[in-house]
Motif scaffolding. Structure first.
Motif, PDB file in Angstrom:
ATOM      1  N   UNK A 259       0.909  -1.096  -0.150  1.00  0.00           N
ATOM      2  CA  UNK A 259      -0.045  -0.072   0.258  1.00  0.00           C
ATOM      3  C   UNK A 259       0.982   1.429  -0.020  1.00  0.00           C
ATOM      4  N   UNK A 260       2.014   1.094   0.157  1.00  0.00           N
ATOM      5  CA  UNK A 260       3.163   2.279   0.357  1.00  0.00           C
ATOM      6  C   UNK A 260       3.750   2.509  -0.876  1.00  0.00           C
ATOM      7  N   UNK A 261       3.587   1.363  -1.837  1.00  0.00           N
ATOM      8  CA  UNK A 261       4.520   1.639  -3.109  1.00  0.00           C
ATOM      9  C   UNK A 261       4.049   2.855  -4.005  1.00  0.00           C
ATOM     10  N   UNK A 262       5.225   3.608  -4.573  1.00  0.00           N
ATOM     11  CA  UNK A 262       4.719   4.683  -5.434  1.00  0.00           C
ATOM     12  C   UNK A 262       4.198   5.889  -4.571  1.00  0.00           C
ATOM     13  N   UNK A 263       4.395   6.098  -3.522  1.00  0.00           N
ATOM     14  CA  UNK A 263       3.653   7.154  -2.518  1.00  0.00           C
ATOM     15  C   UNK A 263       2.262   6.913  -2.460  1.00  0.00           C
ATOM     16  N   UNK A 264       2.010   5.534  -2.200  1.00  0.00           N
ATOM     17  CA  UNK A 264       0.724   5.360  -1.958  1.00  0.00           C
ATOM     18  C   UNK A 264      -0.210   4.956  -3.123  1.00  0.00           C
ATOM     19  N   UNK A 265       0.370   4.838  -4.296  1.00  0.00           N
ATOM     20  CA  UNK A 265      -0.649   4.754  -5.411  1.00  0.00           C
ATOM     21  C   UNK A 265      -1.036   3.311  -5.604  1.00  0.00           C
ATOM     22  N   UNK A 266      -0.571   2.359  -4.773  1.00  0.00           N
ATOM     23  CA  UNK A 266      -1.098   0.895  -4.846  1.00  0.00           C
ATOM     24  C   UNK A 266      -2.154   0.725  -3.610  1.00  0.00           C
ATOM     25  N   UNK A 267      -2.535   1.950  -2.876  1.00  0.00           N
ATOM     26  CA  UNK A 267      -3.686   1.905  -1.846  1.00  0.00           C
ATOM     27  C   UNK A 267      -4.696   2.011  -2.428  1.00  0.00           C
ATOM     28  N   UNK A 268      -5.337   0.704  -3.196  1.00  0.00           N
ATOM     29  CA  UNK A 268      -6.632   1.080  -3.914  1.00  0.00           C
ATOM     30  C   UNK A 268      -7.747   0.114  -3.183  1.00  0.00           C
ATOM     31  N   UNK A 269      -8.764   0.587  -3.224  1.00  0.00           N
ATOM     32  CA  UNK A 269      -9.849  -0.107  -2.411  1.00  0.00           C
ATOM     33  C   UNK A 269     -10.299  -1.292  -2.985  1.00  0.00           C
ATOM     34  N   UNK A 270     -10.259  -1.542  -4.291  1.00  0.00           N
ATOM     35  CA  UNK A 270     -10.677  -2.817  -4.842  1.00  0.00           C
ATOM     36  C   UNK A 270      -9.314  -4.027  -4.349  1.00  0.00           C
ATOM     37  N   UNK A 271      -7.992  -3.360  -4.269  1.00  0.00           N
ATOM     38  CA  UNK A 271      -7.010  -4.109  -4.107  1.00  0.00           C
ATOM     39  C   UNK A 271      -6.937  -4.493  -2.458  1.00  0.00           C
ATOM     40  N   UNK A 272      -7.301  -3.694  -1.770  1.00  0.00           N
ATOM     41  CA  UNK A 272      -7.422  -3.798  -0.357  1.00  0.00           C
ATOM     42  C   UNK A 272      -8.482  -4.965  -0.045  1.00  0.00           C
ATOM     43  N   UNK A 273      -9.579  -4.815  -0.816  1.00  0.00           N
ATOM     44  CA  UNK A 273     -10.593  -5.994  -0.658  1.00  0.00           C
ATOM     45  C   UNK A 273     -10.028  -7.324  -1.133  1.00  0.00           C
TER      46      UNK A 273
END
Length: 221
Positions: A61-75
């Motif tokens: 979730x911290x990769x690329x300054x948070x650009x992978x902190x995606x709701x669908x990916x979290x789910x």
């Protein structure tokens, strides 16, 4: 080398696993049980324009300054994966600063290492942006086709209602119906030709009219 082969090598802690990961054409991530990046493929670095140093060891979730902190990916990682051994083509959308909006199909496979009871997660990422765009364009064309067919059927029904069948043989009714239908087709074609002609004329004549409009006020003055 298939993904199943790669799963087996990673599960067994094979020393050649990283080299094999780099040969897979689609971006891959290997996450530990805390969702930190253990390994990443060369395709991941190239596709998302990131370096190895800023990726390995980072929480996803911290990769690329948070650009992978995606709701669908979290789910997927927090709700779907814990209940499944594998998930295939889970759709995730994100607007990445470096490459723009992307639609990705994420496949995930849980790996259990019996030697140390640790768990890792293999993520395979396929960029489906162009495929989804083509599908959307196809849906628009099909919608337009359905709309035109609906209008055509309504038109045929209207012509059928206006064409009387009394005191006519089947052949006479057919000729009367087709006569009305063909007349309408000719009118529609003429209207289309007229519209195209007007548009063409406007583009050809407008520059001259615009030039004249700039001359006339100066002359009148």
């Amino acid at each position: 080398m298939t993904l199943e082969d790669l799963y087996r090598l990673l599960r067994n802690g094979h020393v050649q696993a990283q080299g094999i990961v780099d040969t897979v054409p689609d971006p891959l991530l290997v996450l530990d049980q805390n969702l930190c990046v253990q390994s990443a493929s060369r395709a991941f670095f190239t596709t998302f324009k990131v370096s190895r140093d800023e990726t390995i060891g980072q929480h996803i979730y911290e990769l690329g300054n948070g650009q992978w902190d995606i709701p669908e990916l979290r789910r997927l990682l927090e709700e779907v994966i814990p209940k499944s051994t594998a998930v295939v083509d889970y759709e995730v959308e994100q607007d990445f600063p470096s490459i723009g909006p992307r639609t990705m199909l994420v496949s995930a496979h849980r790996l259990f290492h019996p030697d140390d009871n640790s768990r890792t997660l293999l993520l395979s990422i396929v960029d489906a942006t162009e495929r989804r765009q083509r599908e959307a364009e196809k849906d628009v064309l099909l919608g337009e086709l359905r709309h035109r067919m609906k209008n055509l059927l309504a038109l045929v029904q209207a012509i059928a209602r206006q064409t009387t069948a009394a005191d006519r043989s089947g052949e006479e009714y057919r000729d009367a119906f087709m006569g009305r239908f063909n007349a309408l087709v000719i009118v529609e074609r003429s209207a289309m030709v007229t519209i195209v002609g007007v548009v063409w004329l406007a583009f050809k004549v407008w520059p001259s009219l615009a030039g004249l409009a700039t001359i006339v006020p100066a002359t009148g003055a």
